[in-house]
Design an enzyme around this catalytic site. Sequence first.
Site, PDB file in Angstrom:
ATOM      1  N   ARG A  97       0.987  -0.851  -0.035  1.00  0.00           N
ATOM      2  CA  ARG A  97       0.237   0.023   0.065  1.00  0.00           C
ATOM      3  C   ARG A  97       0.769   1.284  -0.128  1.00  0.00           C
ATOM      4  O   ARG A  97       0.492   2.044  -0.788  1.00  0.00           O
ATOM      5  CB  ARG A  97      -0.446   0.014   1.347  1.00  0.00           C
ATOM      6  CG  ARG A  97      -1.716   1.603   0.939  1.00  0.00           C
ATOM      7  CD  ARG A  97      -2.476   1.536   0.249  1.00  0.00           C
ATOM      8  NE  ARG A  97      -3.488   0.031  -0.547  1.00  0.00           N
ATOM      9  CZ  ARG A  97      -4.113  -0.007  -1.144  1.00  0.00           C
ATOM     10  NH1 ARG A  97      -4.584   1.257  -1.623  1.00  0.00           N
ATOM     11  NH2 ARG A  97      -4.967  -1.239  -1.146  1.00  0.00           N
ATOM     12  N   HIS A 341      -4.960  -4.237   3.995  1.00  0.00           N
ATOM     13  CA  HIS A 341      -5.139  -2.757   3.891  1.00  0.00           C
ATOM     14  C   HIS A 341      -4.015  -2.356   3.174  1.00  0.00           C
ATOM     15  O   HIS A 341      -3.567  -2.176   2.184  1.00  0.00           O
ATOM     16  CB  HIS A 341      -6.340  -1.478   3.903  1.00  0.00           C
ATOM     17  CG  HIS A 341      -6.332  -0.251   2.780  1.00  0.00           C
ATOM     18  ND1 HIS A 341      -5.835   1.024   3.015  1.00  0.00           N
ATOM     19  CD2 HIS A 341      -6.864  -0.087   1.922  1.00  0.00           C
ATOM     20  CE1 HIS A 341      -5.990   1.406   2.017  1.00  0.00           C
ATOM     21  NE2 HIS A 341      -6.983   0.820   1.020  1.00  0.00           N
ATOM     22  N   CYS A 342      -3.216  -2.557   4.168  1.00  0.00           N
ATOM     23  CA  CYS A 342      -1.322  -1.970   4.147  1.00  0.00           C
ATOM     24  C   CYS A 342      -0.795  -2.755   3.423  1.00  0.00           C
ATOM     25  O   CYS A 342      -0.117  -2.166   2.905  1.00  0.00           O
ATOM     26  CB  CYS A 342      -1.169  -1.862   5.901  1.00  0.00           C
ATOM     27  SG  CYS A 342      -1.512  -0.748   6.935  1.00  0.00           S
ATOM     28  N   LEU A 343      -1.327  -4.057   3.447  1.00  0.00           N
ATOM     29  CA  LEU A 343      -0.117  -5.329   2.527  1.00  0.00           C
ATOM     30  C   LEU A 343      -0.778  -5.179   1.478  1.00  0.00           C
ATOM     31  O   LEU A 343       0.209  -5.649   0.207  1.00  0.00           O
ATOM     32  CB  LEU A 343      -0.456  -6.396   2.531  1.00  0.00           C
ATOM     33  CG  LEU A 343      -0.489  -6.772   4.174  1.00  0.00           C
ATOM     34  CD1 LEU A 343      -0.122  -8.086   4.594  1.00  0.00           C
ATOM     35  CD2 LEU A 343       1.422  -7.174   4.363  1.00  0.00           C
TER      36      LEU A 343
END
Length: 351
Positions: A97, A341-343
């Site tokens: 992300r 989401h971060c990944l």
Amino acid sequence: MSAAPFLRLPAEWEPHAATWITWPQNACDWPGKFSPMPWAFAEIIRKIANAEGQERVRVLVADAKVEKRAHGQLKKAHVDLSRVDFFRIPTDRGWMRDCGPCFVEKDGKVAVSGFDFDAWSKYPEYQLDALVPPTIARLLGLEFVPAMHGDRLVVFEGGAIDINGQGTLVTTEECCMDPEVQVRNPGFTHQDYEAVFASSMGIQNTIWLANGIKGDDTHGHVDDFCRFTDARTLVLCEEKNPADGNHAILEENREILEGAKLEDGTRPEVVRLPMPAPLFFDGLRLPASYANFLITNAAVLVPTFNDVNDRIALGILSELFDRPVIGIHAVDLVWGLGTIHCLTRQEPLPR
């Protein structure tokens, strides 16, 4: 003089060609908990690749050895490998992300708006991660447009913003404007950032929230607590315990959103999303939040934490989306200080 190009950053709920993810290979991201990470990633990939949304999963691996190992683990997890593409692109960490390409629509075609990446102005290892966007643009044959402000290449991360696809962006002053802590672009003003958002992503309207949640080592990423679910609706996390450090932070952001306006001058609808109980590991508070969900073509994948509020959060989100909402166990994932989401990073389908 030629006309300025039409630029737009598509919303996450719009059709995807693919979701990008980096196969876990740096044990420093999950110290002491690295061994279950490939299987956690395999479950995320399976939920995307095996779904009916015709969405591919593009997986970054360091080399042929890592690709072989990832292929074998995905096969064991019954992932539809006909929808998985491997790209041998070495990385320092695994947070797609933030270091991955910002896919924009430019004059009707998909392009990459190229922000610089410096590991959240906190960690020393980022030189490989910073090369990911131009490398992906080259491999896909997409135009790469460096995100410049004057003669400066702008440092930024995808988790620092959320957008509605119609010209409105939400971010935090803590992440963008702090003059002393994790300073991405020294000397930048609100106007500087807004000019960059306009020129790089076609943003007309910026909503400036205050601070991010506790445990977030990015220093204020908005995707941990406030997200658009459609062009007019935002979910905002709520901490009801006044003794919890997140309570005042999230209430201040609620007050800001009550006075905020969208690109057309109307006010957004704000829906409160509960927080799980504080989650700690090895003495460190973790940024556990249901807002770190990923919207795919076929579903919304939501981190869950073996918490009584899991069911409530999934129910609230189910009322807001036009596709199934699926919980993904994230107690181990969040030890990396981020979750689904971060990944990941979505690649829009060309219109």
